[in-house]
Structure formats: C-alpha cells, structure tokens
Design a protein around this motif. Structure first.
Motif, PDB file in Angstrom:
ATOM      1  N   PRO A   4      28.312 -38.277  19.391  1.00  0.00           N
ATOM      2  CA  PRO A   4      27.699 -37.162  18.678  1.00  0.00           C
ATOM      3  C   PRO A   4      28.330 -35.812  19.062  1.00  0.00           C
ATOM      4  O   PRO A   4      28.529 -34.954  18.196  1.00  0.00           O
ATOM      5  N   GLU A  82      21.907 -40.989  20.038  1.00  0.00           N
ATOM      6  CA  GLU A  82      22.357 -40.541  18.723  1.00  0.00           C
ATOM      7  C   GLU A  82      22.243 -39.028  18.551  1.00  0.00           C
ATOM      8  O   GLU A  82      22.704 -38.492  17.548  1.00  0.00           O
ATOM      9  N   ARG A 110      21.714 -35.682  14.578  1.00  0.00           N
ATOM     10  CA  ARG A 110      21.551 -37.124  14.817  1.00  0.00           C
ATOM     11  C   ARG A 110      22.749 -37.785  14.146  1.00  0.00           C
ATOM     12  O   ARG A 110      22.975 -37.606  12.947  1.00  0.00           O
ATOM     13  N   VAL A 111      23.522 -38.522  14.936  1.00  0.00           N
ATOM     14  CA  VAL A 111      24.761 -39.143  14.477  1.00  0.00           C
ATOM     15  C   VAL A 111      24.683 -40.646  14.694  1.00  0.00           C
ATOM     16  O   VAL A 111      24.310 -41.099  15.783  1.00  0.00           O
ATOM     17  N   ARG A 112      25.052 -41.392  13.642  1.00  0.00           N
ATOM     18  CA  ARG A 112      25.118 -42.853  13.755  1.00  0.00           C
ATOM     19  C   ARG A 112      26.367 -43.323  13.021  1.00  0.00           C
ATOM     20  O   ARG A 112      26.626 -42.867  11.905  1.00  0.00           O
ATOM     21  N   ILE A 116      26.798 -37.891  10.372  1.00  0.00           N
ATOM     22  CA  ILE A 116      25.597 -37.095  10.644  1.00  0.00           C
ATOM     23  C   ILE A 116      24.484 -37.565   9.715  1.00  0.00           C
ATOM     24  O   ILE A 116      24.614 -37.479   8.491  1.00  0.00           O
TER      25      ILE A 116
END
Length: 125
Positions: A4, A82, A110-112, A116
């Motif tokens: 992230p 995340e 929030r990164v997955r 983003i």
C-alpha cells in the motif's frame, strides 16, 4: 506486488505529473473515492473507476490549470495490511499566474491486489 505504501508513492508520482490516466490505473474497478470535507465542484464521494474517469474528463481544464508538488510525506502503516495512512503537504501552483496554494493533507488508502479500493481524502479547500 506493491505494498500500500508503494501504491501511495505511485499516486504521488502521477499527481506530480498531472497524469490522470496513471492515477485512474491505480484504482480498482469499484473504487470508493471519498472527500471528507466539501470541495467546490466535487461531490462528497464517487464509486467506480469509470465514474471518476468521466468526472476528471469534465474537470480537465481545472486539472491542467495547476501543477502539484507533494512534500513532507509521512506514511503510517496500519494494523490492517491493506491500509496505509499518508500525511503530506501539497503545493498547487497555478500555471497561468505562478501563485501557489499550500494544503496539508491526510489520505487513508485501502489497497488490495495493487489497486486502490478506497481512497479517503481529508483535505480542506
């Protein structure tokens, strides 16, 4: 796969290049973008990369009217792997006048899977 914090760095670089497409490429298809304080001409939130693409396309004159520099960046990792919290100062310089406006910012991302999912922007204009 970028962390992230690394995705935030990609966002910062896109912002300094005024690279809207580069920014949009960082977003998940169903991203939720939230501006936590009212910004003239901006909704409080938008969902989906394509909605943001349309919005920034309509704002192209506004986007191109300034150049941004991001400085004093401090990243805070969360207990949630995340999530990254970014504190930074954004200097926005008007292309036509050279006048610079400085805004302290906080963003929660929030990164997955390198995208983003949620970008919560705490900046006041």
């Amino acid at each position: 796969m970028p962390t992230p914090a690394e995705v935030f760095e990609q966002f910062r670089q896109a912002g300094e290049r005024n690279d809207v497409e580069g920014f949009l490429d960082l977003l998940a298809d169903d991203v939720l973008m939230e501006w936590m304080y009212p910004i003239p001409g901006f909704p409080g939130q938008m969902r989906g990369r394509e909605q943001l693409r349309g919005f920034y396309g309509r704002q192209s004159a506004r986007v191109g009217s300034h150049r941004s520099t991001y400085r004093d960046v401090v990243l805070h990792e969360s207990t949630d792997p995340e999530v990254v919290i970014a504190e930074y100062v954004r200097d926005m310089t008007a292309v036509d006048t050279g006048e610079t406006v400085t805004k302290p910012c906080v963003a929660v991302l929030r990164v997955r899977d390198s995208k983003i999912l949620n970008f919560r922007d705490y900046v006041q204009f």
